[in-house]
Scaffold this active site. Structure first.
Site, PDB file in Angstrom:
ATOM      1  N   PHE A   1       4.159   1.033   8.777  1.00 26.63           N
ATOM      2  CA  PHE A   1       4.223   1.976   7.658  1.00 26.63           C
ATOM      3  C   PHE A   1       5.253   3.056   7.944  1.00 26.63           C
ATOM      4  O   PHE A   1       5.645   3.292   9.102  1.00 26.63           O
ATOM      5  CB  PHE A   1       2.848   2.591   7.372  1.00 26.63           C
ATOM      6  CG  PHE A   1       2.237   3.352   8.523  1.00 26.63           C
ATOM      7  CD1 PHE A   1       2.465   4.716   8.685  1.00 26.63           C
ATOM      8  CD2 PHE A   1       1.412   2.711   9.436  1.00 26.63           C
ATOM      9  CE1 PHE A   1       1.899   5.417   9.733  1.00 26.63           C
ATOM     10  CE2 PHE A   1       0.834   3.400  10.493  1.00 26.63           C
ATOM     11  CZ  PHE A   1       1.080   4.757  10.649  1.00 26.63           C
TER      12      PHE A   1
ATOM     13  N   LEU B   1      -2.618  10.920  13.278  1.00 25.29           N
ATOM     14  CA  LEU B   1      -2.330   9.543  13.677  1.00 25.29           C
ATOM     15  C   LEU B   1      -1.808   9.448  15.106  1.00 25.29           C
ATOM     16  O   LEU B   1      -1.711   8.345  15.662  1.00 25.29           O
ATOM     17  CB  LEU B   1      -1.312   8.917  12.724  1.00 25.29           C
ATOM     18  CG  LEU B   1      -1.704   8.867  11.238  1.00 25.29           C
ATOM     19  CD1 LEU B   1      -0.592   8.210  10.426  1.00 25.29           C
ATOM     20  CD2 LEU B   1      -3.010   8.128  11.038  1.00 25.29           C
TER      21      LEU B   1
ATOM     22  N   GLN C   1       3.232   1.255   3.206  1.00 24.25           N
ATOM     23  CA  GLN C   1       2.929   0.227   4.201  1.00 24.25           C
ATOM     24  C   GLN C   1       3.405  -1.146   3.736  1.00 24.25           C
ATOM     25  O   GLN C   1       3.333  -1.475   2.552  1.00 24.25           O
ATOM     26  CB  GLN C   1       1.417   0.194   4.446  1.00 24.25           C
ATOM     27  CG  GLN C   1       0.970  -0.708   5.585  1.00 24.25           C
ATOM     28  CD  GLN C   1      -0.488  -0.493   5.936  1.00 24.25           C
ATOM     29  OE1 GLN C   1      -1.025   0.598   5.769  1.00 24.25           O
ATOM     30  NE2 GLN C   1      -1.142  -1.535   6.424  1.00 24.25           N
TER      31      GLN C   1
ATOM     32  N   ARG D   1       0.855  -1.191   0.000  1.00 22.69           N
ATOM     33  CA  ARG D   1       0.000   0.000   0.000  1.00 22.69           C
ATOM     34  C   ARG D   1       0.891   1.242   0.000  1.00 22.69           C
ATOM     35  O   ARG D   1       1.633   1.489   0.954  1.00 22.69           O
ATOM     36  CB  ARG D   1      -0.897  -0.014   1.235  1.00 22.69           C
ATOM     37  CG  ARG D   1      -1.983   1.032   1.245  1.00 22.69           C
ATOM     38  CD  ARG D   1      -3.093   0.595   2.209  1.00 22.69           C
ATOM     39  NE  ARG D   1      -4.024   1.672   2.460  1.00 22.69           N
ATOM     40  CZ  ARG D   1      -4.159   2.305   3.618  1.00 22.69           C
ATOM     41  NH1 ARG D   1      -3.401   1.966   4.639  1.00 22.69           N
ATOM     42  NH2 ARG D   1      -5.038   3.260   3.773  1.00 22.69           N
TER      43      ARG D   1
ATOM     44  N   PHE E   1       1.452  10.649   1.768  1.00 22.12           N
ATOM     45  CA  PHE E   1       0.956  10.077   3.018  1.00 22.12           C
ATOM     46  C   PHE E   1       1.951   9.050   3.583  1.00 22.12           C
ATOM     47  O   PHE E   1       2.696   9.344   4.495  1.00 22.12           O
ATOM     48  CB  PHE E   1      -0.411   9.450   2.794  1.00 22.12           C
ATOM     49  CG  PHE E   1      -1.056   8.897   4.038  1.00 22.12           C
ATOM     50  CD1 PHE E   1      -0.658   9.315   5.309  1.00 22.12           C
ATOM     51  CD2 PHE E   1      -2.054   7.942   3.947  1.00 22.12           C
ATOM     52  CE1 PHE E   1      -1.250   8.817   6.456  1.00 22.12           C
ATOM     53  CE2 PHE E   1      -2.662   7.421   5.091  1.00 22.12           C
ATOM     54  CZ  PHE E   1      -2.251   7.868   6.343  1.00 22.12           C
TER      55      PHE E   1
ATOM     56  N   ASN F   1      -2.656  -0.773  12.244  1.00 15.79           N
ATOM     57  CA  ASN F   1      -3.586  -1.530  13.078  1.00 15.79           C
ATOM     58  C   ASN F   1      -5.000  -1.402  12.552  1.00 15.79           C
ATOM     59  O   ASN F   1      -5.261  -0.686  11.584  1.00 15.79           O
ATOM     60  CB  ASN F   1      -3.511  -1.080  14.544  1.00 15.79           C
ATOM     61  CG  ASN F   1      -3.871   0.389  14.727  1.00 15.79           C
ATOM     62  OD1 ASN F   1      -4.816   0.895  14.126  1.00 15.79           O
ATOM     63  ND2 ASN F   1      -3.119   1.083  15.573  1.00 15.79           N
TER      64      ASN F   1
ATOM     65  N   HIS G   1      -1.570   5.207  16.692  1.00 15.85           N
ATOM     66  CA  HIS G   1      -0.594   4.246  16.165  1.00 15.85           C
ATOM     67  C   HIS G   1       0.718   4.383  16.939  1.00 15.85           C
ATOM     68  O   HIS G   1       1.144   5.493  17.257  1.00 15.85           O
ATOM     69  CB  HIS G   1      -0.350   4.486  14.675  1.00 15.85           C
ATOM     70  CG  HIS G   1      -1.561   4.274  13.823  1.00 15.85           C
ATOM     71  ND1 HIS G   1      -1.840   3.070  13.212  1.00 15.85           N
ATOM     72  CD2 HIS G   1      -2.587   5.102  13.504  1.00 15.85           C
ATOM     73  CE1 HIS G   1      -2.976   3.174  12.544  1.00 15.85           C
ATOM     74  NE2 HIS G   1      -3.450   4.396  12.704  1.00 15.85           N
TER      75      HIS G   1
END
Length: 342
Positions: free
Chosen positions: A289, A298, A239, A231, A236, A278, A302
């Site tokens: 990531f 975030l 991952q 991903r 951004f 998660n 995370h």
């Protein structure tokens, strides 16, 4: 499906299946589209709930007028006008850590004691106070939605503790079985050898011992070798860490999920932050990531367990890769191996 009671004819059909929700998420326009990481988290919880045979099944209820049907979905609690066939409201959409399931609705008027006296002296105008009561998957709380603002209670005895709740028995048993490695056995740095170059990461074993132990053992065992960056979202993050390569797989070295290790001083305040992926609180497995921009939303959700110390040019090269609609690179980009430093 909604039928007319007297005739038995089908009146409305509403599809809330995962396939339909995926289609809505891919549409560029529309108020139902969610942030990619939020959507991925909710989908993971949805799949977990489908596998759990003991999970309560969602129900649907009507308001007292019979014009609105209310039911819980992955996106929140939907209130649909069955006469106009329009979505009137989504309740609890911002509560992205809860998957609401069972609902009940109170639409009465609260009882109020009135003093005796002349007409108008003791009467009090009381408006209806509709309250939606809900339970959520794997939560030990009852959630209430109302138009009233909550009272500010500063008394420690009568006030509500919104952060702590009694852990489940399986969580207590898992905690007893876990023995952390000595700090000397935890890696302090790692080199991700990827197909596009090396990414050097500084780790934080003192702040996040369990997360770093999980990463250390997985790396030693070759778990991350040949895994894809499945991903990649420009502007951004990238991952990886999923052996299935689609964002739904992976587990910790203990065989399941483990708890967050949120540290206030370790935030998503710079590019190159290495953080655990998660599907909600305390659901860490093997996926992680690397951010490519500042991502403050975030923080607190995370676990940050490392920073890129060298190789941001490689991170940026991966970020520029062309991807499909699911944010997966068209050409495979892999972790070849991981070298640890102690």
């Amino acid at each position: 499906r909604i039928w007319k009671f007297r005739s038995g004819k089908l009146r409305r059909t509403y599809d809330e299946g995962l396939e339909q929700i995926n289609l809505l998420q891919k549409e560029e326009e529309g108020g139902l589209k969610m942030e990619a990481i939020d959507f991925g988290r909710r989908m993971a919880v949805e799949r977990e709930m489908e596998k759990d045979e003991e999970a309560p099944k969602p129900n649907a209820i009507f308001d007292e007028s019979g014009n609105f049907i209310i039911y819980a979905t992955l996106q929140g609690i939907k209130m649909v006008n069955i006469y106009t066939n329009r979505l009137a409201r989504i309740i609890g959409k911002v509560e992205n850590t809860e998957r609401f399931v069972r609902l009940a609705l109170y639409q009465g008027v609260p009882k109020c004691k009135r003093k005796r006296g002349a007409p108008g002296e003791g009467s009090v105008a009381v408006e209806k106070d509709p309250t939606l009561l809900c339970c959520a998957f794997n939560k030990h709380r009852l959630f209430l939605f109302s138009r009233r603002e909550p009272e500010d209670l500063v008394d420690a005895v009568t006030g509500r503790d919104v952060f702590n709740e009694k852990p489940r028995m399986e969580e207590l048993m898992a905690a007893e079985d876990v023995a952390l490695l000595p700090s000397s056995d935890l890696a302090r740095a790692a080199n991700l050898h990827t197909t596009l170059g090396d990414i050097y990461i500084k780790l934080y074993p003192e702040d996040c011992p369990k997360t770093v132990e999980n990463f250390t053992r997985h790396s030693k065992n070759g778990f991350y070798d040949s895994l894809l960056f499945h991903r990649v979202i420009k502007g951004f993050m990238l991952q990886t860490g999923d052996p299935l390569g689609d964002g739904t797989g992976g587990q910790s070295i203990w065989g399941g999920d483990f708890e967050d290790e949120i540290v206030k001083t370790l935030r998503h305040d710079r590019a190159g932050t290495v953080s655990m992926a998660n599907s909600g609180p305390n659901t860490n497995g093997s996926q992680f990531f690397i951010t490519t921009v500042v991502t403050p939303w975030l923080d607190g959700k995370h676990t940050v367990f490392g920073r890129v110390s060298k190789g941001m040019d490689v991170v940026q090269s991966i970020e520029k890769a062309k991807t499909d609609k699911g944010d997966k690179p068209l050409q495979d980009i892999k972790i070849v191996s991981v070298t640890l430093e102690f």
